[in-house]
Design a protein around this motif. Sequence first.
Motif, PDB file in Angstrom:
ATOM      1  N   GLU A   8      21.690  -2.926 -61.959  1.00  0.00           N
ATOM      2  CA  GLU A   8      22.939  -2.729 -62.693  1.00  0.00           C
ATOM      3  C   GLU A   8      22.872  -1.390 -63.438  1.00  0.00           C
ATOM      4  OE1 GLU A   8      23.849  -6.040 -65.187  1.00  0.00           O
ATOM      5  OE2 GLU A   8      23.632  -7.518 -63.586  1.00  0.00           O
ATOM      6  N   PRO A   9      22.997  -0.289 -62.702  1.00  0.00           N
ATOM      7  CA  PRO A   9      22.860   1.028 -63.335  1.00  0.00           C
ATOM      8  C   PRO A   9      24.060   1.374 -64.220  1.00  0.00           C
ATOM      9  CG  PRO A   9      23.570   1.276 -61.075  1.00  0.00           C
ATOM     10  CD  PRO A   9      23.285  -0.184 -61.274  1.00  0.00           C
ATOM     11  N   SER A  10      23.808   2.271 -65.146  1.00  0.00           N
ATOM     12  CA  SER A  10      24.868   2.768 -66.036  1.00  0.00           C
ATOM     13  C   SER A  10      24.873   4.286 -65.963  1.00  0.00           C
ATOM     14  CB  SER A  10      24.620   2.306 -67.476  1.00  0.00           C
ATOM     15  OG  SER A  10      25.603   2.823 -68.335  1.00  0.00           O
ATOM     16  N   PHE A  11      26.066   4.881 -65.732  1.00  0.00           N
ATOM     17  CA  PHE A  11      26.194   6.319 -65.615  1.00  0.00           C
ATOM     18  C   PHE A  11      27.190   6.836 -66.661  1.00  0.00           C
ATOM     19  CE2 PHE A  11      25.497   4.843 -61.171  1.00  0.00           C
ATOM     20  CZ  PHE A  11      24.238   5.399 -60.973  1.00  0.00           C
ATOM     21  N   THR A  12      26.912   8.000 -67.205  1.00  0.00           N
ATOM     22  CA  THR A  12      27.848   8.675 -68.111  1.00  0.00           C
ATOM     23  C   THR A  12      28.513   9.808 -67.339  1.00  0.00           C
ATOM     24  OG1 THR A  12      26.485   8.153 -70.036  1.00  0.00           O
ATOM     25  CG2 THR A  12      28.091   9.935 -70.269  1.00  0.00           C
ATOM     26  N   LEU A  13      29.837   9.702 -67.158  1.00  0.00           N
ATOM     27  CA  LEU A  13      30.575  10.647 -66.312  1.00  0.00           C
ATOM     28  C   LEU A  13      31.790  11.205 -67.034  1.00  0.00           C
ATOM     29  CD1 LEU A  13      30.552   8.461 -63.074  1.00  0.00           C
ATOM     30  CD2 LEU A  13      29.107  10.453 -63.509  1.00  0.00           C
ATOM     31  N   ALA A  14      32.118  12.449 -66.752  1.00  0.00           N
ATOM     32  CA  ALA A  14      33.325  13.071 -67.313  1.00  0.00           C
ATOM     33  C   ALA A  14      34.559  12.436 -66.667  1.00  0.00           C
ATOM     34  CB  ALA A  14      33.298  14.572 -67.046  1.00  0.00           C
ATOM     35  N   THR A  21      28.930   4.344 -54.340  1.00  0.00           N
ATOM     36  CA  THR A  21      28.395   3.774 -53.097  1.00  0.00           C
ATOM     37  C   THR A  21      27.103   3.025 -53.393  1.00  0.00           C
ATOM     38  OG1 THR A  21      29.316   5.576 -51.759  1.00  0.00           O
ATOM     39  CG2 THR A  21      27.542   4.295 -50.779  1.00  0.00           C
ATOM     40  N   VAL A  22      26.983   1.823 -52.818  1.00  0.00           N
ATOM     41  CA  VAL A  22      25.755   1.054 -52.936  1.00  0.00           C
ATOM     42  C   VAL A  22      25.212   0.824 -51.532  1.00  0.00           C
ATOM     43  CG1 VAL A  22      27.003  -1.149 -52.935  1.00  0.00           C
ATOM     44  CG2 VAL A  22      24.662  -1.050 -53.826  1.00  0.00           C
ATOM     45  N   ARG A  32      36.381   3.663 -54.819  1.00  0.00           N
ATOM     46  CA  ARG A  32      36.868   4.778 -55.626  1.00  0.00           C
ATOM     47  C   ARG A  32      36.995   4.319 -57.079  1.00  0.00           C
ATOM     48  NH1 ARG A  32      41.894   7.204 -57.142  1.00  0.00           N
ATOM     49  NH2 ARG A  32      41.837   9.503 -57.035  1.00  0.00           N
ATOM     50  N   VAL A  33      36.434   5.112 -57.977  1.00  0.00           N
ATOM     51  CA  VAL A  33      36.440   4.778 -59.409  1.00  0.00           C
ATOM     52  C   VAL A  33      37.062   5.942 -60.178  1.00  0.00           C
ATOM     53  CG1 VAL A  33      35.032   4.214 -61.420  1.00  0.00           C
ATOM     54  CG2 VAL A  33      34.369   3.358 -59.144  1.00  0.00           C
ATOM     55  N   VAL A  34      38.019   5.636 -61.055  1.00  0.00           N
ATOM     56  CA  VAL A  34      38.659   6.662 -61.879  1.00  0.00           C
ATOM     57  C   VAL A  34      38.196   6.491 -63.318  1.00  0.00           C
ATOM     58  CG1 VAL A  34      40.839   7.596 -62.740  1.00  0.00           C
ATOM     59  CG2 VAL A  34      40.676   6.775 -60.371  1.00  0.00           C
ATOM     60  N   VAL A  40      34.042   1.750 -67.889  1.00  0.00           N
ATOM     61  CA  VAL A  40      34.535   1.053 -66.703  1.00  0.00           C
ATOM     62  C   VAL A  40      33.381   0.248 -66.095  1.00  0.00           C
ATOM     63  CG1 VAL A  40      35.456   1.325 -64.357  1.00  0.00           C
ATOM     64  CG2 VAL A  40      36.275   2.804 -66.201  1.00  0.00           C
ATOM     65  N   ALA A  41      33.642  -1.014 -65.782  1.00  0.00           N
ATOM     66  CA  ALA A  41      32.634  -1.861 -65.125  1.00  0.00           C
ATOM     67  C   ALA A  41      33.138  -2.205 -63.725  1.00  0.00           C
ATOM     68  CB  ALA A  41      32.397  -3.130 -65.923  1.00  0.00           C
ATOM     69  N   GLU A  42      32.351  -1.899 -62.738  1.00  0.00           N
ATOM     70  CA  GLU A  42      32.729  -2.168 -61.352  1.00  0.00           C
ATOM     71  C   GLU A  42      31.616  -2.941 -60.656  1.00  0.00           C
ATOM     72  OE1 GLU A  42      35.443  -1.618 -59.732  1.00  0.00           O
ATOM     73  OE2 GLU A  42      36.542  -0.179 -60.995  1.00  0.00           O
TER      74      GLU A  42
END
Length: 214
Positions: A8-14, A21-22, A32-34, A40-42
């Motif tokens: 369950e990774p967590s990323f900090t994105l602009a 992709t997994v 696609r994630v906006v 946002v949890a996907e």
Amino acid sequence: MARSEAAEPSFTLAPGAYVATVTYGFASASRRVVMAGQPVAEQLKVNAGALKLSGAIGDVKLSPDQLAFSVFVPIGTNSEGRLVRSGVKAGELLRLPEGTYHVVSTYGGSNAIQRADLKVENGKVTDATLNHRAATLTLKLVAAEGAEAFAGTAFSVLTPGGDTIREAIGAFPQVTLAEGDYVLIARHDGQVYTREFKVESGLNRDIEVIAKAG
């Protein structure tokens, strides 16, 4: 942009649009994630299972180091339409998208081969044993029955129709063959000797060629 092997990774994105992709073995899923400045949890769902393969002769399990498996995706009437992976080891967990696969098991590196169509189901491990009908034989060229084998002998194993199945050199090389009828040719010191023999499944034994004139 970022990678992780965590469950369950967590990323900090602009802010912006991204593709997540997994990959799970040979199976994968994308979405696609906006990002708009809020967390946002996907959850990405992968429709996959796994194959775990082994081999046996009757009730006797074969050693993993004697086996090699190739896995194919059938295409039309061709069961070996597309190779997924060769050299799969016995006991290895091969993660695959759900579907039907064609498995080829080779025992001993010769003509002892078995095939099976196996179904991989989502979230499950398909544990399959392919049953071979073969035996391991020790080839010998001897002066008399039970005598010491001649070193440096070149052996050829042929079908009754003359097709070469296996060649080996030595005093007593071992070969693994599918059950059936064969012709053994032994060459030593310019002389050629032959013998017909039969392989019975599970019956490992010595095959002696007697070196005698005529």
